[in-house]
Scaffold this active site. Structure first.
Site, PDB file in Angstrom:
ATOM      1  N   TYR A 129      11.029  31.651  58.710  1.00 35.35           N
ATOM      2  CA  TYR A 129      10.560  30.453  59.397  1.00 35.35           C
ATOM      3  C   TYR A 129      11.703  29.880  60.215  1.00 35.35           C
ATOM      4  O   TYR A 129      12.870  30.190  59.995  1.00 35.35           O
ATOM      5  CB  TYR A 129      10.020  29.409  58.422  1.00 35.35           C
ATOM      6  CG  TYR A 129      11.058  28.719  57.580  1.00 35.35           C
ATOM      7  CD1 TYR A 129      11.407  29.230  56.346  1.00 35.35           C
ATOM      8  CD2 TYR A 129      11.668  27.545  58.028  1.00 35.35           C
ATOM      9  CE1 TYR A 129      12.358  28.600  55.564  1.00 35.35           C
ATOM     10  CE2 TYR A 129      12.618  26.910  57.250  1.00 35.35           C
ATOM     11  CZ  TYR A 129      12.964  27.432  56.022  1.00 35.35           C
ATOM     12  OH  TYR A 129      13.905  26.816  55.256  1.00 35.35           O
ATOM     13  N   CYS A 130      11.321  29.041  61.202  1.00 36.37           N
ATOM     14  CA  CYS A 130      12.347  28.450  62.046  1.00 36.37           C
ATOM     15  C   CYS A 130      11.971  27.013  62.367  1.00 36.37           C
ATOM     16  O   CYS A 130      11.615  26.246  61.484  1.00 36.37           O
ATOM     17  CB  CYS A 130      12.546  29.280  63.302  1.00 36.37           C
ATOM     18  SG  CYS A 130      11.017  29.614  64.206  1.00 36.37           S
ATOM     19  N   ARG A 131      12.028  26.652  63.648  1.00 39.00           N
ATOM     20  CA  ARG A 131      11.884  25.227  63.972  1.00 39.00           C
ATOM     21  C   ARG A 131      10.456  24.806  64.193  1.00 39.00           C
ATOM     22  O   ARG A 131      10.121  23.639  64.058  1.00 39.00           O
ATOM     23  CB  ARG A 131      12.687  24.898  65.230  1.00 39.00           C
ATOM     24  CG  ARG A 131      14.172  25.019  65.005  1.00 39.00           C
ATOM     25  CD  ARG A 131      14.907  25.030  66.332  1.00 39.00           C
ATOM     26  NE  ARG A 131      16.340  25.067  66.119  1.00 39.00           N
ATOM     27  CZ  ARG A 131      17.202  25.521  67.025  1.00 39.00           C
ATOM     28  NH1 ARG A 131      16.749  25.988  68.172  1.00 39.00           N
ATOM     29  NH2 ARG A 131      18.484  25.515  66.776  1.00 39.00           N
ATOM     30  N   GLY A 180       6.971  25.478  61.564  1.00 37.14           N
ATOM     31  CA  GLY A 180       8.348  25.497  61.111  1.00 37.14           C
ATOM     32  C   GLY A 180       8.622  24.425  60.075  1.00 37.14           C
ATOM     33  O   GLY A 180       7.702  23.878  59.479  1.00 37.14           O
ATOM     34  N   LEU A 181       9.898  24.099  59.918  1.00 41.44           N
ATOM     35  CA  LEU A 181      10.233  23.154  58.865  1.00 41.44           C
ATOM     36  C   LEU A 181       9.666  21.754  59.106  1.00 41.44           C
ATOM     37  O   LEU A 181       9.173  21.132  58.168  1.00 41.44           O
ATOM     38  CB  LEU A 181      11.746  23.057  58.669  1.00 41.44           C
ATOM     39  CG  LEU A 181      12.039  22.197  57.437  1.00 41.44           C
ATOM     40  CD1 LEU A 181      11.852  22.994  56.176  1.00 41.44           C
ATOM     41  CD2 LEU A 181      13.376  21.541  57.507  1.00 41.44           C
TER      42      LEU A 181
END
Lengths: 259, 259
Positions: B180-182, B209-210
């Site tokens: 996962y990323c942004r 994402g987060l």
DNA sequence: TCTGTTATCCATAGATCGATGGAACATGAG
DNA sequence: CTCATGTTCCATCGATCTATGGATAACAGA
């Protein structure tokens, strides 16, 4: 810079998002967008509603259309604009929320106009659903009639603020009145409540407005109003409920914002 | 126009909202805001991250601060900026969603970089929660280490994209990898997945994402990473879970957007 | 106090935007 | 075909915004 569709061809993601951002730099455009989240309207109606010259309003609408936030429909000689989708309304809602939360001035403005004191005691959507079922409230939609027609809470009657005093007699004095309007930044419902209370009625505002109601996945009725005598026809008799696109969990889909 | 606090004193609600809108007219400001929703950073770090001169970046940050979207913290000789609250991140999320939904170009850009084909098979938050509980996945956070430190999914290990190839050995080859990323517009996770698959590993992206994870009310761990050998320490051992402000219903708080 | 680092402030020049009146265009009615 | 109406397009002027280099301010360390 002619073919705007592929112009800026080498534009990154954020440039694209900025095209959306461009729409909300200008107060009038936000106002227009807010209106369009309530109901579709002709250019002339929009221009008049926000107090803009026709050509100016048209220009603003072009900007919004280039960003794909609004779409048009032609009917004879006139053009109707509408919000281009659910996400547009959610975006406007997020903007309003943010404004409410971050801009102390918004709060002051609202309070200055007198919406501050009584706004504390608002009816939640869940509470309204429950009480509407048991039939001990009248729900009034105090927005202009076009917006009521474009979508309203099932069972609510249309009573635009401007006609409120004249049509006070239509209300059942024994029941509490719940008024709603466009959203947390809209003053129609708070004013209506103030008026009603001055008349000795029990009245409160619904938290937020119709867009938030819709975004919570709750049913929305479209079409003209019915005789408006019976204060609480059983809910769920909507002429056209929203398709079940949004999850119908309802009840506080968004975390609360009230101070 | 000196005392900006009370200047424009006679400004309406929409003028106030336009102050927020002003922030998102400029691509670099959106980018900065996006970064700040991930973690706080110094001015210099921000300027470098988005490729701006220091004075220019500072100017942009001032604009954002005047709109109250960011706040500062001073530490010795350097100033750290951070997003001013939950609503800011929600606003940025709504903007991204809208961009995704309305701007065909965004889709094209994402596809052009190769994120198109595999992005269809993403892991939902609910699915990840379940599989993490049973311990048959490795969750990797491919964002820069600062962002991991500022907040990550409990049990996830930090494996920034730039170090992915070098540290491939740390991964348990038997388990599926979830990266996962942004957020939906960020390409870090899709690229990581592409890399991993090229190596023959089973890998998928997490949906969004987060920030979206946090907004769904799910727990977030802050602080440095642990040895990173054990692939799946039991979840819920977060060093500091988010206070229960948001309703922890999780699982699809927002209606889905995926095409 | 002096120096180096980090961030903000300032003046300027080039670019973009908004409002406006009038022209141009599309549509529907004689 | 010719008008009337509703909307969009266009040229222009004035206002606002952005990038940039250099000055200034806050702070840490010697």
């Amino acid at each position: 810079m002619e073919h705007e569709t592929q112009a800026d061809g080498r534009a990154g993601l954020y440039e694209q998002l900025a095209r959306i951002g461009k729409v909300v730099v200008h107060p009038k455009r936000i106002e227009l967008l807010d209106l369009l989240c309530q109901a579709e309207r002709s250019v002339e109606a929009l221009a008049q509603a926000v107090g803009l010259k026709l050509s100016t309003a048209s220009a603003h609408l072009q900007v919004m259309r280039q960003a794909r936030l609004v779409e048009t429909r032609r009917e004879g000689t006139r053009v109707y604009y509408r919000a281009a989708g659910e996400e547009v309304c959610r975006f406007v809602t997020a903007l309003s929320d943010l404004g409410w939360a971050r801009l102390a001035e918004v709060d002051q403005i609202l309070r200055a106009i007198g919406a501050g004191s009584e706004s504390a005691e608002r009816v939640t959507r869940a509470e309204l659903l429950e009480r509407a079922r048991s039939g001990d409230v009248v729900v009034i939609d105090v927005r202009p009639i076009e917006e009521y027609t474009a979508g309203h809470i099932p069972g609510a009657i249309s009573l635009p603020l401007e006609h409120l005093e004249a049509r006070l007699g239509e209300l059942d004095l024994g029941l509490e009145v719940v008024a709603y309007c466009r959203g947390p930044l809209c003053l129609l419902a708070p004013e209506a409540v103030a008026t009603l209370r001055a008349r000795g009625l029990r009245a409160r505002c619904l938290e937020d407005g119709l867009p938030e109601w819709r975004q919570a996945g709750l049913p929305v009725t479209t079409g003209a109003e019915r005789p408006a005598a019976a204060p609480s026809p059983p809910a769920g008799r909507s002429r056209r409920d929203t398709p079940a696109t949004a999850p119908a969990d309802g009840h506080e889909a968004r975390p609360g914002r009230r101070r």
